[in-house]
Design an enzyme around this catalytic site. Structure first.
Site, PDB file in Angstrom:
ATOM      1  N   HIS A 113      -3.244  -4.040   1.036  1.00  0.00           N
ATOM      2  CA  HIS A 113      -2.013  -4.712   1.471  1.00  0.00           C
ATOM      3  C   HIS A 113      -1.258  -3.841   2.475  1.00  0.00           C
ATOM      4  CE1 HIS A 113       1.845  -6.934   1.060  1.00  0.00           C
ATOM      5  NE2 HIS A 113       2.371  -5.725   1.128  1.00  0.00           N
ATOM      6  N   GLU A 114      -1.129  -2.556   2.180  1.00  0.00           N
ATOM      7  CA  GLU A 114      -0.397  -1.671   3.089  1.00  0.00           C
ATOM      8  C   GLU A 114      -1.146  -1.475   4.403  1.00  0.00           C
ATOM      9  OE1 GLU A 114       2.618  -0.953   2.697  1.00  0.00           O
ATOM     10  OE2 GLU A 114       2.647  -1.864   0.714  1.00  0.00           O
TER      11      GLU A 114
ATOM     12  N   HIS B 130      -0.434  -4.249   6.731  1.00  0.00           N
ATOM     13  CA  HIS B 130       0.781  -4.069   7.536  1.00  0.00           C
ATOM     14  C   HIS B 130       0.482  -3.230   8.777  1.00  0.00           C
ATOM     15  CE1 HIS B 130       3.807  -6.074   5.188  1.00  0.00           C
ATOM     16  NE2 HIS B 130       3.549  -5.379   4.099  1.00  0.00           N
TER      17      HIS B 130
ATOM     18  N   GLU C 146       5.201 -10.467   4.447  1.00  0.00           N
ATOM     19  CA  GLU C 146       4.564 -10.098   3.182  1.00  0.00           C
ATOM     20  C   GLU C 146       3.435 -11.056   2.823  1.00  0.00           C
ATOM     21  OE1 GLU C 146       4.938  -7.318   1.435  1.00  0.00           O
ATOM     22  OE2 GLU C 146       6.314  -6.693   3.015  1.00  0.00           O
TER      23      GLU C 146
END
Length: 309
Positions: free
Chosen positions: A131-132, A135, A207
């Site tokens: 997930h990070e 980003h 998100e």
């Protein structure tokens, strides 16, 4: 809206808010000082915001030798995502959480808490890291760290406005539009909320995309969904020592789940994020709307995966 435009809009909005605070505190002179201060903060935000955030949380950098397992997971994920290897940091806090920062993929940083490593299993840790890295892949990290730095500066100026109100204001009576003590008090309350609203507008929609992209990177949406469940639970049981100005950069909001914080939350509801990962919908039901949203989620995940190749 492209991230370059979003970054420009963010800097303009934060600068305008600083100038309003400066005008309330010191008239035209205060506004000019605030403009200069905003210019310095814009420069510092671009070049040093990652260092500021890492210093704020006393994060320490790891090496392949000092944390082989964590390093290996990140290395595997960046290969799948076709990303440069980021620097990896560990935050000395027991609450499980993580964030990514930096000005671009070539200067990216991924930071995880000790709690994340201690309380989650390998699949869940992989999901959070993916997930990070999403980003990073989606180039959200610059705008996120700039927002954190600028929001912190606005909150500092709001605090100055509060003290100005306590001591009866700082402007002379012959300045145009002289501000009252009530105005300074109102500003000290409204300015932090305005900063949070800007953060919320910037980060909420990103998100969902990071969840979809992260699921594509890891190849295991359930790993991230399970991790989000645990992060939500532990964030209430083990409150994190977090600065509100940085809340939006974490995987889940580290702030207390009060009604006010939920109202101004920088993240979408966890239940909605988890449902999208597991069912492709916010509700997880089998009705027609759910099927449509599931197809939309699959399309979003496929588009995310196409960008990785």
């Amino acid at each position: 809206m492209g991230n370059k435009i979003r970054t420009t809009v963010l800097l303009a909005a934060m600068t305008a808010l600083m100038m309003i605070i400066g005008q309330m505190l010191g008239g035209r002179q205060g506004m000019m000082i605030a403009l200069i201060f905003a210019g310095v903060m814009n420069f510092a935000s671009y070049w040093y915001s990652d260092k500021i955030v890492l210093k704020m949380y006393q994060a320490r950098e790891i090496t392949p030798e000092s944390a082989h397992g964590l390093y290996a997971i990140v290395q595997r994920l960046v290969q799948r995502a076709n990303l440069p290897m980021p620097r990896i940091f560990i935050i000395p806090q027991d609450t499980p959480n993580a964030f990514a920062t930096g000005r671009n993929p070539d200067h990216a940083v991924v930071a995880v808490t000790e709690g994340l490593l201690n309380l989650l299993d390998e699949q869940e840790i992989t999901g959070v890291l993916a997930h990070e890295l999403a980003h990073v892949k989606n180039r959200d990290i610059l705008i996120g760290t700039i927002a954190a730095t600028m929001a912190g500066a606005i909150m500092m100026l709001a605090s100055m406005a509060r003290w100005g109100a306590i001591f009866g204001g700082t402007r002379s009576s012959d300045d145009e539009g002289g501000s009252s003590v009530i105005g300074l008090i109102a500003l000290s309350i409204i300015a932090p909320m305005a900063a949070m609203v800007i953060q919320m507008a910037i980060s909420r929609s990103r998100e969902y995309l990071a969840d979809a992209t992260g699921a594509a990177i890891s190849g295991n949406p359930e790993g991230l969904a399970s991790a989000l469940e645990k992060l939500g639970t532990y964030s209430k049981q083990i409150p994190m020592r977090a600065n509100p100005s940085t809340a939006h950069i974490f995987t889940v909001s580290p702030l207390s789940g009060t009604t006010l914080m939920n109202l101004f939350s920088t993240h979408p509801p966890l239940e909605s994020r988890i449902a999208r990962l597991r069912h492709g919908s916010d509700s997880g039901t089998g009705n027609r709307d759910s099927s449509i949203r599931r197809r939309n989620m699959n399309t979003e995940a496929k588009a995310a995966w196409d960008r990785l190749r």
